[in-house]
Scaffold this active site. Sequence first.
Site, PDB file in Angstrom:
ATOM      1  N   HIS A   1     -70.997  20.978  34.799  1.00  0.00           N
ATOM      2  CA  HIS A   1     -70.366  21.377  36.050  1.00  0.00           C
ATOM      3  C   HIS A   1     -68.996  20.734  36.162  1.00  0.00           C
ATOM      4  O   HIS A   1     -68.782  19.611  35.693  1.00  0.00           O
ATOM      5  CB  HIS A   1     -71.237  20.959  37.239  1.00  0.00           C
ATOM      6  CG  HIS A   1     -72.458  21.805  37.388  1.00  0.00           C
ATOM      7  ND1 HIS A   1     -72.412  23.070  37.892  1.00  0.00           N
ATOM      8  CD2 HIS A   1     -73.755  21.565  37.078  1.00  0.00           C
ATOM      9  CE1 HIS A   1     -73.636  23.575  37.902  1.00  0.00           C
ATOM     10  NE2 HIS A   1     -74.461  22.685  37.407  1.00  0.00           N
TER      11      HIS A   1
ATOM     12  N   LYS B   1     -76.026  23.429  51.430  1.00  0.00           N
ATOM     13  CA  LYS B   1     -74.990  24.325  51.958  1.00  0.00           C
ATOM     14  C   LYS B   1     -75.594  25.378  52.880  1.00  0.00           C
ATOM     15  O   LYS B   1     -74.939  25.894  53.791  1.00  0.00           O
ATOM     16  CB  LYS B   1     -74.258  24.992  50.784  1.00  0.00           C
ATOM     17  CG  LYS B   1     -73.084  25.867  51.198  1.00  0.00           C
ATOM     18  CD  LYS B   1     -72.180  26.171  50.028  1.00  0.00           C
ATOM     19  CE  LYS B   1     -72.861  27.045  49.005  1.00  0.00           C
ATOM     20  NZ  LYS B   1     -72.906  28.460  49.414  1.00  0.00           N
TER      21      LYS B   1
END
EC number: 4.1.1.31
Length: 890
Positions: free
Chosen positions: A161, A556
């Site tokens: 990532h 999120k």
Amino acid sequence: MRELTRTEAIDLVGRFEAEQEIPERMRADVSMLGSLLGQVLRESGSPGLYDDVERLRIATIQAYTDETPEAFERAAAIADSFTVQRADEVARAFTAYFHLVNLAEEHQRVRILRERDGRPDREQATDSVAAAFVRLAAEVGDDTALERLQSLRFHPVFTAHPTEARRRAVSSSIRRLAALLEEHDASLRNGADQRRAERRMLEEVDTLWRTAPLRPEKPSPTDEVRAVMAVFDETLYTAVPHVYRRVDDALQGPAAGGRAPVVRPFVRVGSWVGGDRDGNPFVTASVTRKAAKIASEHVLLGLERTTSRIGRTLTLDATTTPPSAALAALWQRLSAADEDAAKEIAKRSPDEPHRRILLLLARKLTATRERNADLAYRDPEHFLADLRTVQESLVQAGAPRQAYGHLQQLLWQVETYGFHLAELEVRQHSAVHAKVLAELEEGGPRSEQTEEVLDVFRAVAFLQERYGPRAAGRYIVSFTQSADDLAAVHRLARHAVGPEGDVPTLDVIPLFETFADLQAAPAILAEIVEHPEFAARLEATGRRLEVMLGYSDSSKDVGPVAANLALYEAQAAISAWAREKGIQLTLFHGRGGALGRGGGPANSAILAQPPHSVDGRFKLTEQGEVIFARYGDPAIAMRHIDQVAAAILLASSPSNEERNREAAERYADVASTMDEASRARFFSLVKAPGFAPWFARVTPMEELGQLALGSRPARRGLSVESLADLRAIPWVFAWTQARINLAGWFGLGTALEAVGDESRLRRAYEEWPLFRTLIDNVGMSLAKADDRIARHYLQLGDRDDLADLVREEMALTRSWVIRLTGGTELLANKPVLQRAVKMRSPYVDALSLLQLRALRALRDAPEGSPVDPDQQRLLLLSVSGVAAGLQNTG
């Protein structure tokens, strides 16, 4: 506010540093490295650069220490007064300083760890595997504790990532400086040439300053593979067997090394680098094959060199250490296959049978690496069998210390890494599978995407054939929302190989990410285990099943508080279902490096898990900067692995499970109230009209896509009108850069206020591990935030309603966390961490002020005008610097 005189500035810096109570040797290292950087800036920077850096440094320290608006505005005015070119240089200087401070801090940690290693009571550290074993044995008995130790499994999975903000060239320079700092320590101890050591460090600091801090372009997936391989070469290959050795030494005492070890290899390394194609079009089947090839070359080369080295030192005469019949038979077989080499080795080692065997085994490893079919090993199991023949022969000959010394560490390396090094895992989004299956069932021409998806399964089959079944085979399905999403993988595999082909061995792993998916997980699992391919694989593996939980998207989705509670409930429910069905469950935690993505200390998180959700097995993703922070130095890597393994062992102790169970029941109403209140507060922000474009304006979210961090795109789509297509990594990264860290804490203050009972919440902090971990992580997140700087970022958005909502929640959360943890400020209960944060904060402030001026210039530019490349570069430089200073990105 007037500028300080030189004497006043020196006095201010001295008082600031003294207040941090930095260990004396670390203070000396920071002072020396800072002085070297100052000399480089005076020699190599443009005229006046050093003075400008010092002006801003003194101003931000003054603003940090006296906290008056005038002091802060003066520091901001200095940052705004620079030309763009000078601001660029100043940002680079502060970034280089952070790299040096981070190095000094890491060096201090290594220094302390090495001093502890010299103590006779080192193994009695309360959070070591040896200490955990003693505690566990007191509860369950020695035999059960040993059984659990021998079935222990820690499985870190390295991912690519985009969270490592520094270039590999910068990392390499820092590693060279680390070695020079070691030499400098030695020169101080031994009275050697200290000036020579400092001259070489000055040269390296000059290299660091002159190295461009930003990558010219994004790394390819293959570049990312090679970056992770550097960690293996420099650290993991030798560090992991040393951990096994330390544990065995502690448990067996003086007998260790003279008899068979009680420790079995408990580390397995996984990798998504080159296998994770969810949203990354650059990871293809070809890349996956290359990633596996690179990893295999690295481990085979390591095993080859180790085998040869041990062989050269195993100069045991046949008279004192006669070979066993099995060893003699092995020599006959090996020499028949490699006659010329056998004759040469026998000539050089005429009466050293064990040495001769190992030297020939090293040649077989060379042949395996070079794909010489006549001599190559078919798989690592055959190599292990040969090594065990050597080991058993040594034991029979009365040489157990040779059998269980370096040779045992080689065996541990093979058992841990095989010929593949890291188990390469594939990940793909369920929606891609559905689209490809629909196309295949229509029977028309196959698209490029369909051919690529099918080729992945062929690549997995190839890797299993070439490197062994452990090399690949785990297939993670992102956004698993039904049993059909998992069954689709097996259907695609059959399409890939055709009716006559052999389907590769696949362990299909659901990834539950959103709040709704976490709640639906038990029902989906109950359905999929009845599927024929799943049922067959369960039986073949002794009813083992792996389930992955996503921390990023759930946070999120509903906010960090509700996500943490939902993850706990999901784990409890899945674990209960698995026990009922007689399934040996491994939960795979998709944790990020930042606190907003499930980061934080792994060992405390493990001990806070629900009963039976660990059971001696823990798997998690290690991402970006976390890989190098935890595994970049051998001493730190060994300490980290020891701590995590100890927590895994203790997590399933009756006392720990009972504590978690009782606390979850006792505070269920608190959890319910917090869940509801935090979610409502989070939704009031993220579901407000216009939130997504406001978020993109008040943070450098848009600009992060310009930073060449990783090969993976920052967004799933092109729009910022909705958060749905925004990846969790830039969501967290952007809030971190704005010094708000919202993803790690928003909603907690409201949740605690809704409970209201402070005395009960204090008891919960003492008695409820999940709650304590949540509060401590939020404390760390808020300590790295800054309300004054956050206010300036929020002003960029022209939405006072949203800005006020964020700042009010930050103040409320800060107040509650301080009250629950004790003291008068954040991290008062964690003084070492508090000092580290405080030491960096004013320097991070300097970079934040430079970033703000660049972001303001970019935001205020007339609509439709071209982007100012100088301001954009300054912004990206400051992003890299803030990341280095906070030691957190996404």
